[in-house]
Design a protein around this motif. Sequence first.
Motif, mmCIF file in Angstrom:
data_model
loop_
_atom_site.group_PDB
_atom_site.id
_atom_site.type_symbol
_atom_site.label_atom_id
_atom_site.label_comp_id
_atom_site.label_asym_id
_atom_site.label_seq_id
_atom_site.Cartn_x
_atom_site.Cartn_y
_atom_site.Cartn_z
ATOM 1 N N GLY A 280 0.834 -1.173 -0.061
ATOM 2 C CA GLY A 280 0.072 0.093 0.007
ATOM 3 C C GLY A 280 0.694 1.199 -0.013
ATOM 4 N N GLY A 281 0.486 2.156 -0.883
ATOM 5 C CA GLY A 281 0.971 3.432 -1.019
ATOM 6 C C GLY A 281 2.722 3.415 -1.527
ATOM 7 N N ASN A 282 2.868 2.161 -2.370
ATOM 8 C CA ASN A 282 4.262 2.168 -2.840
ATOM 9 C C ASN A 282 4.100 3.107 -4.073
ATOM 10 O OD1 ASN A 282 3.682 0.858 -5.715
ATOM 11 N ND2 ASN A 282 2.709 -0.544 -4.411
ATOM 12 N N PRO A 283 5.565 3.600 -4.612
ATOM 13 C CA PRO A 283 5.584 4.783 -5.476
ATOM 14 C C PRO A 283 4.850 4.443 -6.716
ATOM 15 C CG PRO A 283 7.721 4.224 -4.156
ATOM 16 C CD PRO A 283 6.696 3.155 -4.008
ATOM 17 N N VAL A 284 5.074 3.365 -7.291
ATOM 18 C CA VAL A 284 4.238 2.945 -8.456
ATOM 19 C C VAL A 284 2.747 3.220 -8.404
ATOM 20 C CG1 VAL A 284 3.803 1.288 -10.388
ATOM 21 C CG2 VAL A 284 5.995 1.553 -9.283
ATOM 22 N N SER A 285 2.113 2.592 -7.221
ATOM 23 C CA SER A 285 0.507 2.820 -7.147
ATOM 24 C C SER A 285 0.257 4.404 -7.034
ATOM 25 C CB SER A 285 0.343 2.068 -5.826
ATOM 26 O OG SER A 285 0.338 0.635 -5.945
ATOM 27 N N SER A 286 1.184 4.943 -6.078
ATOM 28 C CA SER A 286 1.231 6.255 -5.878
ATOM 29 C C SER A 286 1.013 7.136 -7.424
ATOM 30 C CB SER A 286 1.704 6.889 -4.985
ATOM 31 O OG SER A 286 1.645 6.362 -3.833
ATOM 32 N N ALA A 287 2.052 6.826 -8.062
ATOM 33 C CA ALA A 287 2.261 7.474 -9.544
ATOM 34 C C ALA A 287 1.044 7.232 -10.308
ATOM 35 C CB ALA A 287 3.459 6.945 -10.286
ATOM 36 N N VAL A 288 0.550 6.001 -10.178
ATOM 37 C CA VAL A 288 -0.676 5.551 -11.130
ATOM 38 C C VAL A 288 -1.911 6.294 -10.535
ATOM 39 C CG1 VAL A 288 -2.014 3.800 -11.315
ATOM 40 C CG2 VAL A 288 0.003 3.490 -11.731
#
Lengths: 520, 487
Positions: free
Chosen positions: B311-319
């Motif tokens: 949760g909240g990883n850089p890729v998910s956040s970028a997406v």
Amino acid sequence: MLGEGDSKTEPKAPGGRRAGGRGPERLGRRAGQRRRGEHDAAPRADFRGRRVPSARQAGAGPGRSARFSAPWRPTGAERPRRWPCGGGCSVGHCHPLVVQAAHEQNQVLNTNSRYLHDNIVDYAQRLSETLPEKLCVFYFLNSGSEANDLALRLARQYTGHWDVVVLDHAYHGHLSSLIDISPYKFRGLDGQKEWVHVAPLPDTYRGPYREDHPNPAVAYASEVKRVVSSVQEKGRKIAAFFAESLPSVGGQIIPPAGYFPEVAEHVRRAGGVFVADEIQVGFGRVGKHFWAFQLQGEDFVPDIVTMGKSIGNGHPVACVATTQAVARAFEATGVEYFNTFGGSPVSCAVGLAVLDVLEKEQLQAHAACVGSFLMELLGQQKAKHPIIGDIRGVGLFVGVDLIKDKATRTPATEEADYLVSRLKENYILLSTDGPGRNVLKFKPPMCFSLDNAQHVVAKLDAILTDMEEKMRSCETLRLQPEAALLSPPLGECALLLVLGDPELGSLPSAVAPSFQTFCL
Amino acid sequence: MCELYSKQDTLALRRKHIGPSCKVLYAADPIKIVRAQRQYMFDEKGERYLDCINNVAHVGHCHPEVVKAALKQMEVLNTNSRFLHDNIVEYAKRLAATLPEQLSVCYFTNSGSEANDLALRLARQFRGHPDVVTLEHAYHGHLSSLIEISPYKFRKGKDVKKEFVHVAPAPDIYRGKYRENHADPASAYADEVKKIIEEAQNRGRKIAAFIAESMQSCGGQIIPPAGYFQKVAEYVRGVGGVVIADEVQVGFGRVGKHFWSFQMHGKDFVPDIVTMGKPMGNGHPMACVVTTKEIAEAFSSSGMEYFNTYGGNPVSSAVGLAVLDVIENEDLQGNATRVGTYLTELLNRQKAKHTLIGDVRGVGLFVGIDLVKDRQKRTPATAEAQHVIYKMKENRVLLSADGPHRNVLKIKPPMCFTEEDAKFMVDQLDGVLTVLEEAIGAQTESVVPENTPCRTKAAQCFVGSNPGRGHGTAHQTTLRQRPTCHN
């Protein structure tokens, strides 16, 4: 902006590894594919840290594994300044093959599993080939926590029972249902529920049955038997025994061989199932096998296996593998199981790419090799530094148990914390775990090299040496009362030990000047 | 198109290796989708389908900006939230900016189910109360804790309602207890909640939360009447509970006029906890819980860490950030309002034409068509709804049916759905309904009394063997299938 329909765009093949349709003959094992569990033999480390042939003795060149065929290496520009020793990026951060697979699939389709798609079935098939034959039915989800929750639901539905036996200090996830079965969590929160039963952690270093016991596997398994019997005496029924194949949060514990088969016998006799939580330790980390539960013997097969973390090299993927019988019982409820993102084409493409990399770069054998080497080096450190009470591990899953006293094995909590912060200053990321928060845990990306191992241990050695010198030199200082509360008096300088402890953000002013003296 | 396996083999492998509880759409004749762009999906033969149901592909399947953002970040870093990183904080800031001021603290998870489970934990930790008030036909997720509060699930299975769960009537003004002709259905339904709370209190129970989908989807595309949530919030907070708005299906501008569906109820209604998921990452696994500082502080006061591996990883956040950008840059909210209004208008004209359509309800691009056998009695036309979705599939339009009686056609397409798409969909529907009604009319002319089981059977028989279309076998099977939901 794409045009409507976009029928002129040539779709790319899903996943980076495909080359044209392969048709029905792929339903079986691919030509040349290894049998389950087979891998090139590598020197196996004794997980208690006893002497084993080093990589060099096994014929490897200096600093390289004999079986380490051209893996992906970062270029000089990319080479990290930090050596990470923990985390879910199993094949290495930002592995280009995994990134490529995700990207290619992202461009073509990413939707839910209610439509037929090749990736999910291909991935399930590939996973099934790594597991014992009867574990052939899969559910795809997004996190280890979701996987363990589903495992709980499957177990209860299959057995018709409700209660769960877990190990002390276990951690199975952050969901409400899993906090209930994670002593590591519930002891600090809502407490133990009446349907949860806790058996002793099979820790042969610090538990009730230790390395000098003639048969700790049977002894610990008898504890489970005792728990199961007392549950039944109360008229309750066991749905499952849940255990991390190698308890991580409990302190990098390697259960003695033979423990799980014995436990499974007791649990199944009581009508329960065995759930092996491989979320931290699956996918070749232990070197000798693909799954950590396989360390317990060829004949041992759990009823349900959960996997996560390293499965997608950081992409949110997880999985539950189980038997047809369990799956059919779950279906018989008539209630659909739908997970919006689980089993999506992108997640499966990523999972497949990770399996490919593990195979192509022979990371399992690599883990065995580097793991042995690491254990050997740490074994040397243990002989040198009395603070190291135990070295235990298998493959690239290693724990260094720090103690204040050899006889009592008291956890050296503050020392461990200090050590971690010193290592960070030296650009090495490590963390601690175990109920005493005193076990340094190593579970790095699987591309961790012999050089990395050497470097980390060298730094560890230097810092431990430095700590010991400072302890000797501070015999002239008086122990401050506040610091004395934090660690039992040992005739050594306890002031040093509070450094870097995040919970002691503001130290009493009487201690502060001394703190500054020793803070490097 | 590059296929690994033939469709038959894909199906065979699926039966072999995928849990049988995991159902496929159109079980009698599943579709294999290999590609999708915007609001269209393509099968292995290259046939194009208009996607009217995948709200998860919020900004359009495989949107290049979102794909690009993911790639860019995947090449650089994808690790957990225990390290500082700009993406997670930037994303939290952008999300918080879409919400009322007091909703400012974010927890990132991977799925709506994880988000709802955390919401329950937050609510229970807040004042130490255990009980939850939920709505009839609600669905909040597949986790153990959420099945307990999802009557849509636990009524179906053999699970018994738990004593700490209290079920209030769904505020359905078409088929519920208080209908469109009631003077004040909002208050009437809210009073039902009040009654339940009082009964629970009298038994010494303490309410932690009232949880509701801002608009029920599995419950049949239900839009609660204005004023309902305000009153409910008053009653719930009066006994120390909190209000959880489940926006997992309906957030991110779907209703057009507002970013969040709960905002339709006015500025004076602010939930204590909001959960979001599904459309958030355009298909990437991510979700979030947003709450107040007070609730967050109570949660952390236990001393126990909340850590979610991905949760909240850089890729998910970028997406997530890319999705917010696209919603804004392409004015997808405006599109939802324009196209949604147009669609509803077209459907209302169909309602005037087809007696099978009992109700058309919706807001923005969240629309439901309630099919009935009888407009007076509002008897759900379950078999007919199944027939319609299969026929629409033949006409290359993807629809699904839901509601407790599986008779509500659900429309919640990608937000780039156009007026042309709406016209196309409605034209196809018109054709299907016309044929269906003719056939039903022909059947009932053979003098079968209205309320006998035979009349129902007549409809089923029709569906089972439509002489005009020759699709008997496939459709007979459809009657036995459990229609799907949650998407």
